[in-house]
Design a protein around this motif. Structure first.
Motif, PDB file in Angstrom:
ATOM      1  N   ASP A 227       9.524   1.278  -6.797  1.00  0.00           N
ATOM      2  CA  ASP A 227       9.781   2.126  -7.961  1.00  0.00           C
ATOM      3  C   ASP A 227      11.252   2.125  -8.366  1.00  0.00           C
ATOM      4  OD1 ASP A 227       9.108   4.055  -9.970  1.00  0.00           O
ATOM      5  OD2 ASP A 227      10.080   5.546  -8.696  1.00  0.00           O
ATOM      6  N   HIS A 228      12.125   2.073  -7.388  1.00  0.00           N
ATOM      7  CA  HIS A 228      13.560   2.137  -7.671  1.00  0.00           C
ATOM      8  C   HIS A 228      14.171   0.767  -7.946  1.00  0.00           C
ATOM      9  CE1 HIS A 228      13.135   1.304  -3.408  1.00  0.00           C
ATOM     10  NE2 HIS A 228      14.330   0.750  -3.463  1.00  0.00           N
ATOM     11  N   LEU A 229      13.375  -0.301  -7.896  1.00  0.00           N
ATOM     12  CA  LEU A 229      13.896  -1.657  -8.051  1.00  0.00           C
ATOM     13  C   LEU A 229      13.732  -2.160  -9.477  1.00  0.00           C
ATOM     14  CD1 LEU A 229      12.360  -3.283  -4.840  1.00  0.00           C
ATOM     15  CD2 LEU A 229      14.695  -2.461  -5.159  1.00  0.00           C
TER      16      LEU A 229
ATOM     17  N   LEU B 202       0.821  -1.201   0.000  1.00  0.00           N
ATOM     18  CA  LEU B 202       0.000   0.000   0.000  1.00  0.00           C
ATOM     19  C   LEU B 202       0.861   1.259   0.000  1.00  0.00           C
ATOM     20  CD1 LEU B 202      -2.693  -0.994   2.641  1.00  0.00           C
ATOM     21  CD2 LEU B 202      -2.885  -1.097   0.164  1.00  0.00           C
ATOM     22  N   TYR B 203       0.386   2.262  -0.731  1.00  0.00           N
ATOM     23  CA  TYR B 203       1.016   3.583  -0.697  1.00  0.00           C
ATOM     24  C   TYR B 203      -0.052   4.626  -0.950  1.00  0.00           C
ATOM     25  CZ  TYR B 203       0.877   4.071  -5.791  1.00  0.00           C
ATOM     26  OH  TYR B 203       0.457   4.198  -7.087  1.00  0.00           O
ATOM     27  N   ASP B 204       0.242   5.866  -0.593  1.00  0.00           N
ATOM     28  CA  ASP B 204      -0.708   6.959  -0.736  1.00  0.00           C
ATOM     29  C   ASP B 204      -0.400   7.722  -2.025  1.00  0.00           C
ATOM     30  OD1 ASP B 204      -2.480   9.013  -0.473  1.00  0.00           O
ATOM     31  OD2 ASP B 204      -1.777   9.662   1.503  1.00  0.00           O
ATOM     32  N   PRO B 205      -1.235   7.567  -3.063  1.00  0.00           N
ATOM     33  CA  PRO B 205      -0.947   8.244  -4.330  1.00  0.00           C
ATOM     34  C   PRO B 205      -1.078   9.766  -4.267  1.00  0.00           C
ATOM     35  CG  PRO B 205      -3.021   7.046  -4.470  1.00  0.00           C
ATOM     36  CD  PRO B 205      -2.420   6.726  -3.137  1.00  0.00           C
ATOM     37  N   THR B 206      -1.724  10.296  -3.219  1.00  0.00           N
ATOM     38  CA  THR B 206      -1.815  11.748  -3.110  1.00  0.00           C
ATOM     39  C   THR B 206      -0.504  12.345  -2.609  1.00  0.00           C
ATOM     40  OG1 THR B 206      -2.705  11.595  -0.861  1.00  0.00           O
ATOM     41  CG2 THR B 206      -4.295  11.675  -2.675  1.00  0.00           C
ATOM     42  N   LYS B 207       0.273  11.550  -1.873  1.00  0.00           N
ATOM     43  CA  LYS B 207       1.551  12.046  -1.347  1.00  0.00           C
ATOM     44  C   LYS B 207       2.730  11.661  -2.233  1.00  0.00           C
ATOM     45  CE  LYS B 207       0.122  11.943   3.482  1.00  0.00           C
ATOM     46  NZ  LYS B 207       0.322  11.310   4.793  1.00  0.00           N
ATOM     47  N   GLU B 208       2.628  10.511  -2.872  1.00  0.00           N
ATOM     48  CA  GLU B 208       3.733  10.011  -3.697  1.00  0.00           C
ATOM     49  C   GLU B 208       3.196   9.655  -5.079  1.00  0.00           C
ATOM     50  OE1 GLU B 208       5.571   7.916   0.228  1.00  0.00           O
ATOM     51  OE2 GLU B 208       3.952   7.036  -0.917  1.00  0.00           O
ATOM     52  N   LYS B 209       3.937  10.048  -6.091  1.00  0.00           N
ATOM     53  CA  LYS B 209       3.498   9.757  -7.450  1.00  0.00           C
ATOM     54  C   LYS B 209       3.687   8.288  -7.793  1.00  0.00           C
ATOM     55  CE  LYS B 209       4.263  14.356  -9.239  1.00  0.00           C
ATOM     56  NZ  LYS B 209       4.934  15.195 -10.221  1.00  0.00           N
ATOM     57  N   ARG B 210       4.750   7.704  -7.249  1.00  0.00           N
ATOM     58  CA  ARG B 210       5.054   6.296  -7.526  1.00  0.00           C
ATOM     59  C   ARG B 210       5.250   5.550  -6.219  1.00  0.00           C
ATOM     60  NH1 ARG B 210       9.458   7.167 -12.320  1.00  0.00           N
ATOM     61  NH2 ARG B 210       8.025   8.124 -13.786  1.00  0.00           N
TER      62      ARG B 210
END
Length: 115
Positions: free
Chosen positions: A70-72, A57-65
């Motif tokens: 994303d870096h892997l 899970l991640y918050d798309p409003t705070k982070e674009k990716r």
């Protein structure tokens, strides 16, 4: 914010929470602050979306990716997923151990109570 407005917000959050968690019976003697805190937690969790790549899970409003994958590259992603699976298996095993220990303690207490 006026006092009445704050009370109305609490009542609204309580009603929303009760609709979401209909299996919880809300009585007049329940701690309204606890219900409001649960509603706030639920609201925060609802903002998060699962990543299509790694499933976390991640918050798309705070982070674009997704900050987890994303870096892997593909190999790093596979390692991340395998690590999460190992953690899940470990937590599952720990839960079984705690259940077994609780069962043993319960049986000992039952034996001592009947003796």
């Amino acid at each position: 914010m006026t006092y009445n407005h704050a009370i109305q917000q609490k009542q609204l959050l309580t009603r929303l929470l009760c609709r979401r968690l209909s299996f919880i019976k809300v009585t007049s003697d329940m701690n309204i602050g606890g219900i409001v805190a649960r509603a706030a937690l639920l609201k925060e969790q609802m903002k998060k979306r699962p990543c299509k790549r790694c499933g976390l899970l991640y918050d798309p409003t705070k982070e674009k990716r997704c900050p987890h994958c994303d870096h892997l590259d593909q190999k790093g992603l596979e390692a991340l997923i395998e690590k999460r699976k190992r953690e899940h298996r470990g937590n599952k095993q720990l839960g079984k151990v705690f259940f077994f220990v609780a069962l043993v303690i319960f049986m000992l207490m039952l034996i001592l109570w009947l003796a």
